[in-house]
Design a protein around this motif. Sequence first.
Motif, short mmCIF file in Angstrom:
data_model
loop_
_atom_site.label_atom_id
_atom_site.label_comp_id
_atom_site.label_asym_id
_atom_site.label_seq_id
_atom_site.Cartn_x
_atom_site.Cartn_y
_atom_site.Cartn_z
N LEU A 109 11.67 -1.44 13.74
CA LEU A 109 11.37 -0.37 12.79
C LEU A 109 12.17 -0.52 11.50
CD1 LEU A 109 11.20 2.75 15.16
CD2 LEU A 109 9.35 1.20 14.46
N VAL A 110 13.45 -0.90 11.63
CA VAL A 110 14.29 -1.09 10.45
C VAL A 110 13.79 -2.27 9.62
CG1 VAL A 110 16.60 -1.80 9.71
CG2 VAL A 110 16.34 0.00 11.43
N ASP A 111 13.43 -3.36 10.29
CA ASP A 111 12.93 -4.54 9.58
C ASP A 111 11.65 -4.22 8.82
OD1 ASP A 111 13.03 -7.42 8.99
OD2 ASP A 111 11.25 -7.56 10.24
N ASN A 112 10.74 -3.48 9.46
CA ASN A 112 9.51 -3.08 8.78
C ASN A 112 9.80 -2.20 7.57
OD1 ASN A 112 7.88 -4.44 10.61
ND2 ASN A 112 6.52 -2.72 10.94
N ILE A 144 2.09 3.85 3.87
CA ILE A 144 1.02 3.13 4.56
C ILE A 144 -0.31 3.75 4.14
CG2 ILE A 144 0.05 2.54 6.82
CD1 ILE A 144 2.90 2.99 7.96
N PRO A 145 -1.29 2.93 3.77
CA PRO A 145 -2.60 3.50 3.41
C PRO A 145 -3.15 4.35 4.55
CG PRO A 145 -2.50 1.17 2.85
CD PRO A 145 -1.26 1.47 3.64
N PRO A 146 -3.72 5.52 4.26
CA PRO A 146 -4.20 6.41 5.33
C PRO A 146 -5.15 5.74 6.31
CG PRO A 146 -4.27 7.52 3.20
CD PRO A 146 -3.92 6.09 2.92
N GLU A 147 -5.99 4.84 5.80
CA GLU A 147 -6.96 4.18 6.68
C GLU A 147 -6.29 3.19 7.63
OE1 GLU A 147 -6.77 1.76 2.85
OE2 GLU A 147 -6.80 3.89 3.41
N ALA A 148 -5.05 2.79 7.31
CA ALA A 148 -4.35 1.82 8.16
C ALA A 148 -3.53 2.48 9.25
CB ALA A 148 -3.43 0.94 7.30
N VAL A 149 -3.14 3.74 9.05
CA VAL A 149 -2.23 4.42 9.99
C VAL A 149 -2.73 4.36 11.44
CG1 VAL A 149 -1.22 6.64 10.63
CG2 VAL A 149 -1.16 5.88 8.25
N PRO A 150 -4.02 4.61 11.72
CA PRO A 150 -4.47 4.57 13.13
C PRO A 150 -4.38 3.19 13.77
CG PRO A 150 -6.06 5.72 11.75
CD PRO A 150 -5.11 5.02 10.82
N HIS A 151 -4.17 2.14 12.97
CA HIS A 151 -4.23 0.77 13.50
C HIS A 151 -2.87 0.07 13.55
CE1 HIS A 151 -8.58 1.07 13.15
NE2 HIS A 151 -8.43 1.47 11.90
N ILE A 152 -1.82 0.69 13.05
CA ILE A 152 -0.59 -0.07 12.85
C ILE A 152 0.08 -0.53 14.14
CG2 ILE A 152 -0.09 0.92 10.59
CD1 ILE A 152 1.94 2.75 11.95
N ARG A 155 -2.14 -4.94 18.06
CA ARG A 155 -1.58 -6.29 18.00
C ARG A 155 -2.26 -7.13 16.92
NH1 ARG A 155 -1.28 -6.90 24.61
NH2 ARG A 155 -0.13 -4.95 24.84
N PHE A 156 -1.46 -7.84 16.17
CA PHE A 156 -1.88 -8.73 15.09
C PHE A 156 -2.39 -7.98 13.85
CE2 PHE A 156 -2.54 -11.25 19.01
CZ PHE A 156 -1.59 -12.22 18.77
N TYR A 157 -2.28 -6.65 13.85
CA TYR A 157 -2.71 -5.90 12.68
C TYR A 157 -1.60 -5.90 11.63
CZ TYR A 157 -4.64 -2.30 9.68
OH TYR A 157 -5.15 -1.62 8.59
N ARG A 158 -1.95 -6.17 10.38
CA ARG A 158 -0.99 -6.13 9.28
C ARG A 158 -1.60 -5.35 8.13
NH1 ARG A 158 -0.53 -11.67 11.05
NH2 ARG A 158 -2.22 -12.18 9.63
N THR A 159 -0.84 -4.39 7.60
CA THR A 159 -1.36 -3.60 6.49
C THR A 159 -1.40 -4.42 5.20
OG1 THR A 159 0.85 -2.73 6.01
CG2 THR A 159 -0.56 -1.43 7.47
N ASP A 160 -0.50 -5.41 5.10
CA ASP A 160 -0.43 -6.26 3.90
C ASP A 160 -0.49 -7.71 4.35
OD1 ASP A 160 0.01 -7.56 1.55
OD2 ASP A 160 1.82 -6.45 1.00
N GLY A 168 7.08 -14.04 7.77
CA GLY A 168 7.17 -14.57 9.12
C GLY A 168 6.57 -13.68 10.17
N GLY A 169 5.93 -12.59 9.77
CA GLY A 169 5.38 -11.65 10.73
C GLY A 169 4.06 -12.12 11.31
N ALA A 170 3.83 -11.70 12.56
CA ALA A 170 2.56 -12.02 13.21
C ALA A 170 1.78 -10.76 13.55
CB ALA A 170 2.81 -12.84 14.47
N GLY A 171 2.29 -9.60 13.14
CA GLY A 171 1.61 -8.36 13.45
C GLY A 171 1.81 -7.89 14.88
#
Length: 201
Positions: A109-112, A144-152, A155-160, A168-171
Motif C-alpha cells: 500500500l505504501v509503495d502504491n 484513482i479514476p472512478p471507473e477504475a476503483v471497482p477493478h483495482i 490481478r494484473f489490473y493497472r490504472t496507469d 516494475g509492477g505486474a498488477g
Amino acid sequence: RTPLTVLRGNAEQALVLGTRSPQELYEDIASESVRMSRIVDDLLLLATSDAAGLPLNVERLEAEPFLVEVGARARALVEEHGSSLAVGDLPDATLDIDPVRIEQAIRILVDNAAKYGRGSPVGIQADVVDGSLRLSVSDEGPGIPPEAVPHIFERFYRTDRTRSRSSGGAGLGLAIAQSIVSAHAGRIEVDSKSGRGTTMT
C-alpha cells in the motif's frame, strides 16, 4: 511475458555479438530474471491462497513498536520515489497477526501511494475500532479514476499501464494485499477522489 521477451532478446543479442556490450546485456538479463522471479513468487502466493487459504505464522505482539519498525523500513521505499513518509500516532494495542505478511501488505500500500501519488507525502495512520486495528495509508496525488476503483484488486489490473514497465509492477500487489488482509479476517476499503488523493484502509 515482458520479462521473458527481454531475456530472450538480450540472449539473442549476446549470441550474435550485437552493438551493446556484454556487460550491459548481462546486467539486463540479471535484472529481468529478478523481476520474473518476483512475478512467479507473487503468482505462487496467490495460487496458494486460492487453493487452501494463505498460511499464516501468527504471533502476539504490540502494535506500536511493530508499526514503528514497519514505518522505518518503509521510509526508504517512499524516498526512492521522491516522496516522504509521515507516521501518525499509533495505538496501544495487542495484535494477533503474521507480522511478515502484514508488513508485506502495508509495504504494498505504501509503495502504491508513493508511486501513484506523484511525489506527494505518504501518511500512515492507525487506531483501534471495535477491537480491531484500522490502518490507513494515504497520499495526496491525482486519485484513482472512478471507473477504475471497482477493478483495482483484480490481478494484473493497472490504472496507469504506461507506468507498469518502468516501475516494475505486474498488477499483482493489491491482489496480494487483499489476500493477506482477508486471511486475517479483515478487509480493505478505498476512498479516492479525483485530484484529492487516495486512502487505503
